[in-house]
Design an enzyme around this catalytic site. Structure first.
Site, mmCIF file in Angstrom:
data_model
loop_
_atom_site.group_PDB
_atom_site.id
_atom_site.type_symbol
_atom_site.label_atom_id
_atom_site.label_comp_id
_atom_site.label_asym_id
_atom_site.label_seq_id
_atom_site.Cartn_x
_atom_site.Cartn_y
_atom_site.Cartn_z
ATOM 1 N N SER A 117 29.152 -78.905 -19.508
ATOM 2 C CA SER A 117 27.862 -79.241 -20.129
ATOM 3 C C SER A 117 27.242 -80.443 -19.420
ATOM 4 C CB SER A 117 28.149 -79.566 -21.604
ATOM 5 O OG SER A 117 27.052 -80.138 -22.236
ATOM 6 N N GLY A 118 25.965 -80.686 -19.679
ATOM 7 C CA GLY A 118 25.293 -81.934 -19.301
ATOM 8 C C GLY A 118 25.477 -82.347 -17.855
ATOM 9 N N ASP A 153 37.475 -78.729 -18.933
ATOM 10 C CA ASP A 153 36.751 -79.002 -20.184
ATOM 11 C C ASP A 153 37.499 -78.316 -21.327
ATOM 12 O OD1 ASP A 153 33.482 -79.960 -20.510
ATOM 13 O OD2 ASP A 153 34.482 -79.111 -22.271
ATOM 14 N N ASN A 176 34.201 -87.583 -15.868
ATOM 15 C CA ASN A 176 32.887 -87.493 -16.505
ATOM 16 C C ASN A 176 32.934 -87.222 -18.006
ATOM 17 O OD1 ASN A 176 29.877 -86.640 -16.657
ATOM 18 N ND2 ASN A 176 30.985 -84.780 -17.224
ATOM 19 N N TYR A 193 31.566 -96.670 -28.516
ATOM 20 C CA TYR A 193 31.155 -96.048 -27.247
ATOM 21 C C TYR A 193 30.929 -97.143 -26.193
ATOM 22 C CZ TYR A 193 28.277 -93.211 -24.054
ATOM 23 O OH TYR A 193 27.764 -92.551 -22.949
ATOM 24 N N THR A 208 21.138 -84.659 -23.086
ATOM 25 C CA THR A 208 22.276 -83.739 -22.934
ATOM 26 C C THR A 208 22.820 -83.426 -24.331
ATOM 27 O OG1 THR A 208 23.953 -85.464 -22.857
ATOM 28 C CG2 THR A 208 22.916 -84.892 -20.760
ATOM 29 N N TRP A 221 27.863 -82.760 -30.627
ATOM 30 C CA TRP A 221 29.178 -82.243 -30.997
ATOM 31 C C TRP A 221 29.613 -82.819 -32.336
ATOM 32 C CZ3 TRP A 221 29.866 -78.641 -27.471
ATOM 33 C CH2 TRP A 221 29.439 -78.862 -26.165
#
Ligand code: NAD
Length: 264
Positions: free
Chosen positions: A16-17, A37, A91, A155, A190, A195
């Site tokens: 993704s993204g 992933d 990533n 984060y 993104t 999620w």
């Protein structure tokens, strides 16, 4: 022929993204790819995209990076398949919003597990292989790792740790000829907040992007995935052979505008 056509690139969070965009960009350069992933369905789609885009060979590894054995399996399968590794792009990431007063405490472990520990573990396992190829590591950090952002406290803390790790690893791995760099994007549209383990209900990515774009020196709202891809292609390439330990902000100058005391 591109310099990447004989190289093997491992990308985590490739379904993704940014990860998807990075995988496609290296595919167009004819690289061999190991795509990792936990999202099997999207990972398979990206794998097919990369084959069509011109990748030499693509390995897809379904793995939840919160499980240490999965990380070991992903690296083992990569080496068994390609017998080399040239570039590791750490990533994968998650972002649970919340401040010191209200962030759910159990999100500390999951955030640090994916955003820091998994990248550390992948790098540790990659060292002997990158030493042979004089390869490099690129960590996807964030400008919030250098700009306190109270509404994304865990984060931001995890990205600050990742930037520290980047610089520390660059120092210790230089003698092996391995470069380690980071890219720090600002906001980009993104799935990061979409999620279940990430977002807080009630705040959309669009609202956050608009809020943070205030006072952005180069104007605009967000950066594009391609901006991050371009930075990574450069750092991974021989053109960046003298660059290690850097954290390259891809942010329309947003970092310079400084912190905001609340999220929205
Ligand atoms: N989008 C932004 O505004 C932004 C800004 C700065 C930095 N970043 C960073 O960019 C990186 C990529 O994020 P994105 O914005 O493309 O988001 P994204 O959600 O589109 O992609 C993240 C990917 O990581 C994978 N992932 C998450 N947890 C995992 C786990 N436990 N095991 C395996 N895979 C897992 C997801 O399945 C997903 O494919 C992250 O490190 C993020 O922190 C994003």
């Amino acid at each position: 022929m591109s310099e990447f056509s004989s190289k093997v690139i491992l990308i985590t969070g490739a379904a993704s993204g940014f990860g998807q965009a990075i995988a496609n960009a290296f595919a167009k350069k004819g690289a061999s790819l190991s795509l990792v992933d936990k999202d099997e369905e999207n990972l398979n789609k990206v794998t097919e995209q990369c084959k069509k885009a011109g990748a030499n060979k693509v390995l897809a590894v379904v793995a939840d990076l919160r499980v240490e054995d999965n990380i070991v399996r992903a690296m083992n399968e990569t080496i068994e398949t390609f017998d080399r590794l040239d570039v590791l792009v750490n990533n994968a990431g998650v972002c649970k919003l919340g401040s010191v007063e209200n962030v759910p405490i159990d999100s500390f472990d999951s955030t640090f597990h994916v955003n820091v520990k998994a990248h550390f573990h992948f790098t540790q396992l990659a060292v002997p292989h990158l030493e042979k190829t004089k390869g490099n590591v690129i960590n996807i950090a964030s400008i919030v790792g250098e700009m306190p952002t109270p509404g994304a406290i865990f984060y931001g803390m995890s990205k600050a740790a990742l930037i520290y790790f980047t610089k520390s690893a660059a120092l210790s791995l230089a003698e092996k000829g391995i470069r380690v760099n980071a890219v720090a994007p600002s906001g980009c549209d993104t799935n990061l907040l979409n999620w279940p383990e990430s977002s807080q209900p009630g705040i959309s990515m669009e609202e956050i992007l608009k809020f943070y774009a205030k006072d952005q020196p180069l104007g605009g709202i967000n950066i594009e995935k391609q901006d991050v891809v371009d930075a990574i292609l450069f750092l991974a390439s021989n053109s960046a052979r003298t660059i290690t330990g850097t954290c390259l902000a891809v942010d329309r100058g947003r970092l310079l505008a400084g912190s905001i005391t609340k999220l929205v």
